[in-house]
Design a protein around this motif. Structure first.
Motif, mmCIF file in Angstrom:
data_model
loop_
_atom_site.group_PDB
_atom_site.id
_atom_site.type_symbol
_atom_site.label_atom_id
_atom_site.label_comp_id
_atom_site.label_asym_id
_atom_site.label_seq_id
_atom_site.Cartn_x
_atom_site.Cartn_y
_atom_site.Cartn_z
ATOM 1 N N ILE A 36 8.026 17.693 7.059
ATOM 2 C CA ILE A 36 8.523 16.328 6.977
ATOM 3 C C ILE A 36 7.906 15.529 8.125
ATOM 4 O O ILE A 36 7.973 15.937 9.285
ATOM 5 N N ALA A 37 7.281 14.432 7.756
ATOM 6 C CA ALA A 37 6.625 13.611 8.776
ATOM 7 C C ALA A 37 7.473 12.371 9.069
ATOM 8 O O ALA A 37 7.930 11.703 8.152
ATOM 9 N N VAL A 43 2.164 5.829 14.202
ATOM 10 C CA VAL A 43 1.479 4.936 13.259
ATOM 11 C C VAL A 43 1.566 3.501 13.751
ATOM 12 O O VAL A 43 2.462 3.150 14.510
ATOM 13 N N ASP A 44 0.615 2.678 13.278
ATOM 14 C CA ASP A 44 0.585 1.284 13.715
ATOM 15 C C ASP A 44 1.653 0.469 12.993
ATOM 16 O O ASP A 44 2.378 -0.323 13.578
ATOM 17 N N ASN A 45 1.726 0.685 11.697
ATOM 18 C CA ASN A 45 2.677 -0.083 10.898
ATOM 19 C C ASN A 45 3.606 0.865 10.140
ATOM 20 O O ASN A 45 3.246 1.370 9.075
ATOM 21 N N PRO A 46 4.769 1.171 10.714
ATOM 22 C CA PRO A 46 5.674 2.159 10.103
ATOM 23 C C PRO A 46 6.024 1.849 8.641
ATOM 24 O O PRO A 46 5.944 2.732 7.793
ATOM 25 N N ASP A 47 6.387 0.592 8.347
ATOM 26 C CA ASP A 47 6.767 0.239 6.970
ATOM 27 C C ASP A 47 5.651 0.519 5.989
ATOM 28 O O ASP A 47 5.867 1.070 4.907
ATOM 29 N N GLU A 48 4.455 0.135 6.396
ATOM 30 C CA GLU A 48 3.279 0.345 5.557
ATOM 31 C C GLU A 48 3.076 1.846 5.270
ATOM 32 O O GLU A 48 2.894 2.257 4.131
ATOM 33 N N SER A 49 3.193 2.638 6.324
ATOM 34 C CA SER A 49 2.979 4.077 6.183
ATOM 35 C C SER A 49 4.022 4.721 5.287
ATOM 36 O O SER A 49 3.743 5.657 4.538
ATOM 37 N N LEU A 50 5.248 4.220 5.358
ATOM 38 C CA LEU A 50 6.318 4.761 4.517
ATOM 39 C C LEU A 50 6.020 4.490 3.051
ATOM 40 O O LEU A 50 6.174 5.364 2.185
ATOM 41 N N ARG A 51 5.528 3.259 2.803
ATOM 42 C CA ARG A 51 5.177 2.901 1.429
ATOM 43 C C ARG A 51 4.040 3.769 0.911
ATOM 44 O O ARG A 51 4.014 4.171 -0.231
ATOM 45 N N GLU A 52 3.087 4.026 1.791
ATOM 46 C CA GLU A 52 1.926 4.822 1.380
ATOM 47 C C GLU A 52 2.274 6.292 1.195
ATOM 48 O O GLU A 52 1.494 7.064 0.659
ATOM 49 N N GLY A 53 3.422 6.686 1.688
ATOM 50 C CA GLY A 53 3.819 8.084 1.576
ATOM 51 C C GLY A 53 3.272 8.950 2.689
ATOM 52 O O GLY A 53 3.353 10.175 2.620
#
Lengths: 240, 335
Positions: free
Chosen positions: B46-47, B71-81
């Motif tokens: 789990i990341a 990560v630079d943009n947490p929300d973005e990374s969450l969306r990307e999986g």
């Protein structure tokens, strides 16, 4: 002559359809009794009531004075069904062995009788073959062998010679006569007229009713006809 | 002995029928292997990423099983999986954002975060103790015991029911009615004949499940075999009973969606703890329910025979009931 099988006012229906209607029948010991009738006339239902596999809605059936159905009496009756009831995965010998055990035959007797009946129906060479690979005629003969296996005093055979070639059919009938000499009572159902001629007594069956019964000669004389077929037509005409 | 004659015949027939043999012995293994391939994944990997978290908490999280990623943009990374959760510290409160698009994720993330941070909440030390000490890491290990019972039930039902049906369709049942054999002798013969194969199947499936695929076994192996055997007996009596109401093999197949599939929902694979009372009541008449419960008791909780007496008697009761109904229908067919 004493009658060995007696049917009194036997009626049976499947749902709304009346299959047997007030059948009275006396079958004498040591005779070959033929039940002649077209398909759907109730032949199979009638023999099923005699062996007790089917209890009719009304009426009584006695085999050697025992009221049917009776499990014990089945030891004295050999039965061959219209459909070949065989275990296809097993060999001819294994089929016979199974039924011999079901009839409670002991080991020695089993071995002896299995070889005997296999010879009688000309299947000795194929005894190790799996039934799946049998022809229709061979299956019929194996069914007959199973019926003969436990040396019953009464044989009930539902269309025994269907699918058997004429040479073997003659042989089978010779056997029937041989068994008759030993005092065995044989009941055969058939829709083949020339086979009917070979019976001692005949019952003409149509729409679940016995139209007439008697020896083939009697039936022909009474109706002033020359063949059983004509006699059948005569009785059918009178009664319908 | 007439019963022995029937048993011997069934064994002879069955040994020649290689396909049914394979269906009974290898099909359950094949499906077990497939579920194992799909479900035997540890819920690790789990990341997460953290935002403005105090140093002390980060150290604790790092000590856990989760992977911390910058990560630079947490929300973005969450969306990307790329990451499964964001843990942020805002105005003196912890805010956890979880990717809940994957069902298994949510629970796993919550558990991991709780475990990592739980040790010291409000100054009170928290310790989590596993009551049964099951050492279960994967979904497969949870459902394995249930699957073993379910497959034993399904395949015995199918093979036993169809064999009994064939006896009817090929006319041999009627032929047997013309012999001096008693109806109960036919059924007992069938139960013992197929029971022998059911025993072998139970052994193969249980041993394979436990020793090859690693289904947990905290209790006694002999109890597991006993439970699967009782389940198989129930399946056999039910299969032969229902086969008398089927005209051919296809009609027998029609019982699968009606009888077999619904049992899966009550087998413990899905939780029905929060379902309405009437749903629970349906579960009470499903044999699998008891078998699966007993298997979980023994295999996961490591309980002994005293804890599964009720389940065992229920399975036995079902078998007896189906056997009696079998007898009644066979006797009535004979007339």
């Amino acid at each position: 002559m004493t009658s060995i099988i007696t049917l009194e006012k036997v009626s049976h229906s499947f749902g709304n359809e009346l299959v047997l209607s007030n059948v009275d029948l006396e079958i004498e010991q040591g005779k070959i009794y033929g039940l002649l009738g077209p398909s759907g006339s109730g032949k199979t239902t009638l023999v099923k009531t005699i062996i007790g596999a089917l209890t009719p809605n009304s009426g009584k059936i006695y085999v050697e004075n025992t009221k049917m159905p009776s499990l014990k009496k089945l030891n004295d009756i050999g039965y061959m069904a219209q459909a070949d009831a065989l275990y296809e995965e097993l060999t001819a010998k294994e089929n016979l062995d199974f039924f011999a055990k079901i009839y409670g035959m002991d080991r020695l007797n089993r071995k002896k009788r299995i070889d005997q009946v296999l010879n009688e129906v000309d299947l000795f060479e194929s005894k190790e073959k799996v039934v799946e690979n049998f022809s229709g005629g061979m299956k019929r003969r194996l069914s007959l062998a199973i019926a003969l296996l436990h040396e019953p005093r009464i044989l009930i055979l539902d269309e025994p010679t269907v699918g058997i070639d004429p040479v073997l059919r003659n042989k089978v009938w010779d056997q029937f006569n041989e068994m008759k000499r030993k005092g065995i009572t044989i009941i055969v159902t058939t829709h083949v007229m020339d086979e009917a001629e070979k019976c001692d007594q005949l019952g003409l069956l149509r729409d679940g009713r016995v139209l007439a019964s008697g020896s083939p000669t009697e039936l022909k004389d009474q109706t002033h006809t020359r063949t059983i077929e004509d006699a059948f037509l005569y009785y059918g005409g009178v009664n319908s | 002995m007439k019963i022995i004659a029937i048993i011997m015949r069934i064994i002879q027939q069955f040994i020649r029928d290689k396909r049914s043999l394979a269906l009974l012995f290898f099909a359950p293994l094949l499906i077990l292997i497939l579920t194992w391939v799909v479900l035997d994944q540890e819920s690790g990997n789990i990341a997460i990423t953290t935002v403005d978290l105090p140093e002390k908490m980060i150290t604790k999280l790092e000590a856990g099983e989760m992977q911390l990623i910058e990560v630079d943009n947490p929300d973005e990374s969450l969306r990307e999986g790329e990451i499964d959760a964001i843990i942020a510290f805002e105005s003196n409160a912890l805010q956890i954002t979880i990717d809940d698009s994957e069902p298994s994720n949510q629970q796993a993330v919550m558990m991991q975060i709780q475990q990592a941070l739980a040790t010291n909440q409000n100054g009170v030390p928290v310790e989590i103790e596993k009551y049964y000490d099951t050492e279960i890491d994967t979904t497969f290990e949870y459902v394995g015991p249930v699957l073993i019972g379910y497959f034993a039930f399904f395949f015995v039902f199918l093979v036993g029911g169809i064999s009994f049906l064939r006896e009817k369709s090929q006319g041999t049942m009627e032929r047997l009615f013309a012999t001096p054999i008693r109806s109960w002798e036919i059924i007992i013969g069938y139960l013992i004949g197929f029971g022998i194969f059911a025993i072998i199947q139970s052994f193969i499936v249980v041993l394979f499940g436990v020793y090859v695929l690693g289904v947990p076994l905290q209790g006694q192996l002999v109890l597991v075999v006993l439970i699967t055997l009782l389940l198989a007996l129930t399946a056999l009596t039910l299969g032969t009973l229902l086969s008398t109401f089927a005209k051919n093999e296809f009609q027998m197949m029609q019982f699968i969606p009606i009888v077999i599939v619904p049992q899966a929902f009550f087998s413990g694979l899905f939780s029905i703890d929060n379902a309405p009372a009437w749903v629970e009541w349906i579960g009470n008449v499903m044999p699998i329910n008891y078998g699966a419960n007993a298997l979980i008791e023994v295999m996961i909780k490591g309980n002994s025979i005293g804890d599964i007496l009720f389940e065992i008697s229920m399975l036995f009761g079902f078998s007896l009931l189906f056997f009696m109904l079998n007898l009644v229908t066979l006797v009535s067919f004979r007339k």
